[in-house]
Design a protein around this motif. Structure first.
Motif, PDB file in Angstrom:
ATOM      1  N   ASP A 207       6.026 -19.919 -46.021  1.00 12.44           N
ATOM      2  CA  ASP A 207       6.279 -18.460 -45.749  1.00 12.44           C
ATOM      3  C   ASP A 207       4.758 -17.886 -46.680  1.00 12.44           C
ATOM      4  O   ASP A 207       4.056 -17.009 -46.126  1.00 12.44           O
ATOM      5  CB  ASP A 207       7.231 -17.946 -46.181  1.00 12.44           C
ATOM      6  N   MET A 208       4.765 -18.293 -47.817  1.00 14.01           N
ATOM      7  CA  MET A 208       3.576 -17.434 -48.613  1.00 14.01           C
ATOM      8  C   MET A 208       2.250 -17.682 -48.216  1.00 14.01           C
ATOM      9  O   MET A 208       1.332 -17.026 -48.424  1.00 14.01           O
ATOM     10  CB  MET A 208       3.908 -18.116 -50.067  1.00 14.01           C
ATOM     11  N   ALA A 209       2.110 -19.187 -47.707  1.00 10.54           N
ATOM     12  CA  ALA A 209       0.790 -19.434 -47.262  1.00 10.54           C
ATOM     13  C   ALA A 209       0.136 -18.451 -45.897  1.00 10.54           C
ATOM     14  O   ALA A 209      -0.792 -18.219 -46.021  1.00 10.54           O
ATOM     15  CB  ALA A 209       0.661 -20.941 -46.890  1.00 10.54           C
ATOM     16  N   LYS A 210       1.252 -18.287 -45.440  1.00 13.54           N
ATOM     17  CA  LYS A 210       1.182 -17.383 -44.248  1.00 13.54           C
ATOM     18  C   LYS A 210       0.894 -15.892 -44.416  1.00 13.54           C
ATOM     19  O   LYS A 210       0.050 -14.870 -43.971  1.00 13.54           O
ATOM     20  CB  LYS A 210       2.236 -17.407 -43.155  1.00 13.54           C
ATOM     21  N   THR A 211       1.532 -15.375 -45.638  1.00 14.40           N
ATOM     22  CA  THR A 211       1.465 -14.091 -46.081  1.00 14.40           C
ATOM     23  C   THR A 211       0.667 -13.472 -47.183  1.00 14.40           C
ATOM     24  O   THR A 211       0.219 -12.469 -46.951  1.00 14.40           O
ATOM     25  CB  THR A 211       3.187 -13.702 -46.227  1.00 14.40           C
ATOM     26  N   ALA A 212       0.681 -14.350 -48.324  1.00 11.70           N
ATOM     27  CA  ALA A 212       0.154 -13.933 -49.204  1.00 11.70           C
ATOM     28  C   ALA A 212      -1.375 -14.038 -49.335  1.00 11.70           C
ATOM     29  O   ALA A 212      -2.071 -14.863 -48.659  1.00 11.70           O
ATOM     30  CB  ALA A 212       0.741 -14.584 -50.637  1.00 11.70           C
ATOM     31  N   ASP A 213      -2.028 -13.159 -50.354  1.00  8.62           N
ATOM     32  CA  ASP A 213      -3.600 -13.280 -50.487  1.00  8.62           C
ATOM     33  C   ASP A 213      -3.589 -14.185 -51.972  1.00  8.62           C
ATOM     34  O   ASP A 213      -4.464 -15.090 -51.709  1.00  8.62           O
ATOM     35  CB  ASP A 213      -4.119 -11.930 -50.965  1.00  8.62           C
ATOM     36  N   LYS A 214      -2.970 -14.150 -52.605  1.00  4.91           N
ATOM     37  CA  LYS A 214      -2.797 -14.996 -53.855  1.00  4.91           C
ATOM     38  C   LYS A 214      -1.328 -15.568 -54.250  1.00  4.91           C
ATOM     39  O   LYS A 214      -0.560 -14.951 -53.794  1.00  4.91           O
ATOM     40  CB  LYS A 214      -3.340 -14.177 -54.852  1.00  4.91           C
ATOM     41  N   LEU A 215      -1.519 -16.609 -55.075  1.00  6.70           N
ATOM     42  CA  LEU A 215      -0.173 -17.255 -55.272  1.00  6.70           C
ATOM     43  C   LEU A 215      -0.406 -17.484 -56.809  1.00  6.70           C
ATOM     44  O   LEU A 215      -1.325 -17.832 -57.551  1.00  6.70           O
ATOM     45  CB  LEU A 215      -0.037 -18.550 -54.640  1.00  6.70           C
ATOM     46  N   LEU A 216       0.916 -17.092 -57.449  1.00  5.07           N
ATOM     47  CA  LEU A 216       1.193 -17.234 -58.705  1.00  5.07           C
ATOM     48  C   LEU A 216       2.397 -18.343 -58.825  1.00  5.07           C
ATOM     49  O   LEU A 216       3.497 -17.867 -58.434  1.00  5.07           O
ATOM     50  CB  LEU A 216       1.632 -15.934 -59.395  1.00  5.07           C
ATOM     51  N   VAL A 217       1.904 -19.484 -59.404  1.00  5.89           N
ATOM     52  CA  VAL A 217       2.703 -20.497 -59.070  1.00  5.89           C
ATOM     53  C   VAL A 217       3.354 -20.734 -60.524  1.00  5.89           C
ATOM     54  O   VAL A 217       2.500 -20.972 -61.716  1.00  5.89           O
ATOM     55  CB  VAL A 217       2.093 -21.876 -58.761  1.00  5.89           C
ATOM     56  N   MET A 218       4.797 -20.604 -60.502  1.00  9.08           N
ATOM     57  CA  MET A 218       5.201 -20.959 -61.889  1.00  9.08           C
ATOM     58  C   MET A 218       6.029 -22.375 -62.004  1.00  9.08           C
ATOM     59  O   MET A 218       6.424 -22.931 -61.083  1.00  9.08           O
ATOM     60  CB  MET A 218       6.338 -19.838 -61.923  1.00  9.08           C
ATOM     61  N   ASN A 219       5.849 -22.946 -63.384  1.00  6.87           N
ATOM     62  CA  ASN A 219       6.700 -24.307 -63.529  1.00  6.87           C
ATOM     63  C   ASN A 219       7.166 -24.067 -64.960  1.00  6.87           C
ATOM     64  O   ASN A 219       6.415 -23.869 -65.877  1.00  6.87           O
ATOM     65  CB  ASN A 219       5.292 -25.511 -63.317  1.00  6.87           C
ATOM     66  N   LYS A 220       8.360 -24.213 -64.859  1.00  2.00           N
ATOM     67  CA  LYS A 220       9.280 -24.272 -66.382  1.00  2.00           C
ATOM     68  C   LYS A 220       8.883 -22.993 -67.245  1.00  2.00           C
ATOM     69  O   LYS A 220       8.601 -23.177 -68.276  1.00  2.00           O
ATOM     70  CB  LYS A 220       8.837 -25.470 -66.958  1.00  2.00           C
ATOM     71  N   GLY A 221       8.597 -21.945 -66.863  1.00  2.00           N
ATOM     72  CA  GLY A 221       8.337 -20.757 -67.354  1.00  2.00           C
ATOM     73  C   GLY A 221       7.203 -20.289 -67.829  1.00  2.00           C
ATOM     74  O   GLY A 221       6.554 -19.407 -68.444  1.00  2.00           O
ATOM     75  N   SER A 222       6.065 -21.211 -67.405  1.00  2.00           N
ATOM     76  CA  SER A 222       4.759 -21.215 -67.623  1.00  2.00           C
ATOM     77  C   SER A 222       3.850 -20.733 -66.188  1.00  2.00           C
ATOM     78  O   SER A 222       4.346 -21.559 -65.160  1.00  2.00           O
ATOM     79  CB  SER A 222       4.194 -22.134 -68.339  1.00  2.00           C
ATOM     80  N   ILE A 223       2.763 -20.441 -66.154  1.00  2.00           N
ATOM     81  CA  ILE A 223       1.862 -20.199 -64.969  1.00  2.00           C
ATOM     82  C   ILE A 223       1.318 -21.661 -64.644  1.00  2.00           C
ATOM     83  O   ILE A 223       0.591 -22.122 -65.853  1.00  2.00           O
ATOM     84  CB  ILE A 223       0.941 -19.034 -65.215  1.00  2.00           C
ATOM     85  N   GLU A 224       1.366 -22.125 -63.790  1.00  2.00           N
ATOM     86  CA  GLU A 224       0.826 -23.268 -63.375  1.00  2.00           C
ATOM     87  C   GLU A 224      -0.524 -23.154 -62.875  1.00  2.00           C
ATOM     88  O   GLU A 224      -1.579 -23.556 -62.904  1.00  2.00           O
ATOM     89  CB  GLU A 224       1.652 -24.280 -62.454  1.00  2.00           C
ATOM     90  N   LYS A 225      -0.511 -21.924 -61.812  1.00  2.00           N
ATOM     91  CA  LYS A 225      -1.854 -21.731 -61.269  1.00  2.00           C
ATOM     92  C   LYS A 225      -1.763 -20.218 -60.730  1.00  2.00           C
ATOM     93  O   LYS A 225      -0.787 -19.698 -60.276  1.00  2.00           O
ATOM     94  CB  LYS A 225      -2.146 -22.352 -59.986  1.00  2.00           C
ATOM     95  N   PHE A 226      -2.848 -19.423 -60.698  1.00  2.00           N
ATOM     96  CA  PHE A 226      -3.038 -18.328 -60.343  1.00  2.00           C
ATOM     97  C   PHE A 226      -4.227 -17.880 -59.490  1.00  2.00           C
ATOM     98  O   PHE A 226      -5.153 -17.847 -60.254  1.00  2.00           O
ATOM     99  CB  PHE A 226      -2.666 -17.305 -61.427  1.00  2.00           C
ATOM    100  N   ASP A 227      -4.195 -18.209 -58.259  1.00  2.00           N
ATOM    101  CA  ASP A 227      -5.517 -18.059 -57.378  1.00  2.00           C
ATOM    102  C   ASP A 227      -5.085 -17.627 -56.023  1.00  2.00           C
ATOM    103  O   ASP A 227      -4.009 -17.629 -55.457  1.00  2.00           O
ATOM    104  CB  ASP A 227      -6.105 -19.495 -57.509  1.00  2.00           C
TER     105      ASP A 227
END
Ligand SMILES: Nc1ncnc2c1ncn2[C@@H]1O[C@H](COP(=O)(O)OP(=O)(O)O)[C@@H](O)[C@H]1O
Ligand SMILES: [Mg+2]
Length: 288
Positions: A207-227
């Motif tokens: 869903d998010m690949a279709k909808t979002a411009d950017k992804l904020l990926v969380m893993n165990k309370g920390s940011i894994e990626k924001f791009d």
């Protein structure tokens, strides 16, 4: 200056008890006008804890949230204003409908803002239309509606406040694919019409690949990626490793790549995969 900025957010549940949970560790990101951000991560990765901090519902243990460069926690009056500007739709918001009619439910937020009756009526009409609720729904009891319709009423109630940042916690949870696409396309339309920023919590990469411009990926309370979506998908295998279900299209691209075909691994739309396969055939005459 960014519209919204989260700086070094930290949040712990159950301080001083044996059940202490470090839900959010040093999370920073910025949000610009007109951006749709997909906040994604497996269950328990801290997504809901982050979004509840964004509109002041819970206060970060340390760190700060800036709206238009100003800390949202300066005083009580500011927090009230912030709640109108940063509209939060909870997970399963349909359980919080309580008025006798759909129209009254949608009007609740704008009324609280102290707007005139005409302005409230106008906003109710605008928000109901935007989420695809026709006139004949307005005098119905929200309790007589289907699950998907109730969800739309709840979302309209927040949109009627015309927030500058619209935040939705798992807005498509429990809906069928048609209902999911409907909600996501309406949210996108709100962004297109108002240039508001939108943050959508989801655990669906598809869903998010279709909808979002950017992804904020969380893993165990920390940011894994924001791009950007494309950059995040550049390492789709890592997304799988941290428990995210990557889109089928991406899985196929990775598999073809592994088998020696010249197909990029970071594809996430059917169109992109089709083009890559066609290019591959043209280049090498390989039958994929
Ligand atoms: N009210 C609460 N009390 C104690 N722990 C909580 C509470 N809410 C969430 N947690 C814990 O905090 C972590 C992050 O939860 P949450 O923000 O709800 O994650 P997500 O929305 O990504 O599923 C999880 O380990 C969860 O169990
Ligand atoms: Mg959650």
């Amino acid at each position: 200056m960014s519209l919204l900025e989260a700086k070094n957010l930290v949040f712990t549940y159950g301080h001083g008890t044996p059940f202490v949970t470090h839900a959010v560790n040093d999370v920073s990101f910025t949000v610009e006008r007109g951006e749709i951000i997909g906040l994604i991560g497996h269950t328990g990765s801290g997504k809901s804890t982050i979004v509840q901090q964004l509109n002041g519902l819970i206060k970060p243990e340390s760190g700060e949230i800036l709206l238009d460069g100003k800390n949202i926690h300066t005083d009580f009056k500011r927090i009230k204003e912030v709640r109108f500007k940063i509209g939060l739709v909870f997970q399963y918001p349909e359980y919080q409908l309580f008025e006798e009619t759909v129209a009254k439910d949608i009007a609740y937020g704008p009324k609280n803002m102290g707007l005139s009756e005409e302005e409230v009526a106008e906003r109710v009409k605008y928000a109901a239309e935007l989420v695809g609720l026709t006139e004949d729904f307005m005098e119905k009891s929200p309790f007589d509606l289907s699950g998907g319709e109730k969800r739309r009423v709840a979302i309209a109630g927040i949109i009627a406040m015309k927030p500058e940042v619209l935040v939705l916690d798992e807005p498509t949870a429990g809906l069928d694919p048609k209902g999911r696409d409907m909600i996501l396309s309406r949210i996108k339309e709100y962004r297109n019409e108002t240039n508001a920023a939108v943050i959508i919590v989801s655990h669906s990469m598809e869903d998010m690949a279709k909808t979002a411009d950017k992804l904020l990926v969380m893993n165990k309370g920390s940011i894994e990626k924001f791009d950007t979506v494309a950059n995040v998908f550049a390492d789709a295998e890592r997304l799988s490793e941290i428990g995210l279900d990557i889109p089928h299209v991406t899985k196929i691209a990775i598999e073809l790549n592994k088998r020696g075909f010249q197909i990029p691994k970071n594809l996430f739309t059917v169109e992109a995969l089709r083009d890559a396969i066609l290019n591959c055939r043209k280049a090498g005459g390989v039958n994929v």
